[in-house]
Write a protein that holds these residues in place. Structure first.
Motif, PDB file in Angstrom:
ATOM      1  N   LEU A   1       0.803  -1.270   0.078  1.00  0.00           N
ATOM      2  CA  LEU A   1       0.235   0.320   0.417  1.00  0.00           C
ATOM      3  C   LEU A   1       0.930   1.173  -0.178  1.00  0.00           C
ATOM      4  O   LEU A   1       0.484   2.160  -0.673  1.00  0.00           O
ATOM      5  CB  LEU A   1      -0.640   0.144   0.506  1.00  0.00           C
ATOM      6  N   LYS A   2       1.979   1.400   0.997  1.00  0.00           N
ATOM      7  CA  LYS A   2       2.794   1.961   0.774  1.00  0.00           C
ATOM      8  C   LYS A   2       3.469   2.947  -0.604  1.00  0.00           C
ATOM      9  O   LYS A   2       3.589   3.585  -1.003  1.00  0.00           O
ATOM     10  CB  LYS A   2       3.798   1.938   2.097  1.00  0.00           C
ATOM     11  N   GLU A   3       4.640   1.070  -0.925  1.00  0.00           N
ATOM     12  CA  GLU A   3       4.198   1.372  -2.691  1.00  0.00           C
ATOM     13  C   GLU A   3       3.736   1.648  -3.621  1.00  0.00           C
ATOM     14  O   GLU A   3       4.382   2.925  -4.032  1.00  0.00           O
ATOM     15  CB  GLU A   3       5.176   0.251  -3.041  1.00  0.00           C
ATOM     16  N   GLU A   4       2.227   1.360  -3.341  1.00  0.00           N
ATOM     17  CA  GLU A   4       1.640   1.853  -4.568  1.00  0.00           C
ATOM     18  C   GLU A   4       1.474   3.447  -4.371  1.00  0.00           C
ATOM     19  O   GLU A   4       0.966   4.197  -5.384  1.00  0.00           O
ATOM     20  CB  GLU A   4      -0.029   1.096  -4.653  1.00  0.00           C
ATOM     21  N   ALA A   5       1.062   3.739  -3.212  1.00  0.00           N
ATOM     22  CA  ALA A   5       0.844   5.496  -2.204  1.00  0.00           C
ATOM     23  C   ALA A   5       2.001   6.217  -3.432  1.00  0.00           C
ATOM     24  O   ALA A   5       2.113   7.358  -3.614  1.00  0.00           O
ATOM     25  CB  ALA A   5       0.519   5.290  -1.150  1.00  0.00           C
ATOM     26  N   ASN A   6       3.466   5.984  -2.812  1.00  0.00           N
ATOM     27  CA  ASN A   6       4.086   6.293  -3.464  1.00  0.00           C
ATOM     28  C   ASN A   6       4.419   6.751  -4.702  1.00  0.00           C
ATOM     29  O   ASN A   6       4.986   7.610  -5.081  1.00  0.00           O
ATOM     30  CB  ASN A   6       5.797   5.533  -2.015  1.00  0.00           C
TER      31      ASN A   6
END
Length: 184
Positions: free
Chosen positions: A114-119
């Motif tokens: 999720l963090k990687e997708e948002a970044n």
């Protein structure tokens, strides 16, 4: 407080106290500004150490008549970042720092995705901005500078900084909406 500390730099104890004060009060904002620009913890830490080393070496050249201390400090930070990016253009080597960053934080697999997708979404949206717009965004939200301070740092009017920020945020929102990252 800041001016009284900076004005008494003749004694070693005063210098140590001044550098401690500067680091304690500005390191987080300097780090955030750098991190917004490089998006890598290890690179941001390396650049931050270069910045504070330059601050220590050049503290005697600071003059409150020319600019506020904050503007002086972030001018040094901007120059170190510019040197870093110029160096990248000359040496396009594969960096392992990105992998170290991914491995060291160890969140759960779901959180990491999720963090990687948002970044990735934010980085993709930021790519539509030009260098000047990205720098102003980093100074505003990474370094938490006011428009007036950004204007002094970049040699622009405060109202021009505000206009660029407004248009840049509008451009980012539009880009993220067109990519389906946020609802219109």
């Amino acid at each position: 407080m800041e001016q009284s500390i900076l004005s008494n730099l003749d004694k070693i104890e005063d210098r140590e106290r001044a550098f401690s004060y500067i680091f304690e009060n500005y390191s987080k904002r300097v780090y955030n500004y750098i991190y917004y620009r490089v998006n890598c913890q290890y690179t941001a830490e390396d650049l931050m150490s270069k910045i504070f080393e330059k601050v220590m070496l050049k503290i005697d050249s600071y003059s409150e008549k020319k600019s506020s201390f904050e503007v002086w400090l972030f001018t040094i930070a901007r120059n170190v970042l510019n040197d870093y990016f110029r160096g990248l253009k000359r040496h396009t080597l594969f960096s392992l720092d990105i992998f170290k960053e991914l491995l060291s934080n160890e969140p759960s697999p779901e959180e990491a995705i999720l963090k990687e997708e948002a970044n990735d979404k934010l980085l993709k949206a930021l790519k539509v901005l030009n260098k000047k717009e990205r720098n102003i965004i980093a100074l505003k939200f990474g370094a938490n500078l006011k428009n007036k301070e950004i204007s002094e740092l970049l040699g622009m009017t405060s109202s021009n900084v505000g206009i660029i920020l407004f248009r840049t945020m509008k451009k980012l929102k539009s880009q993220m909406e067109s990519e389906g990252y946020i609802d219109e």
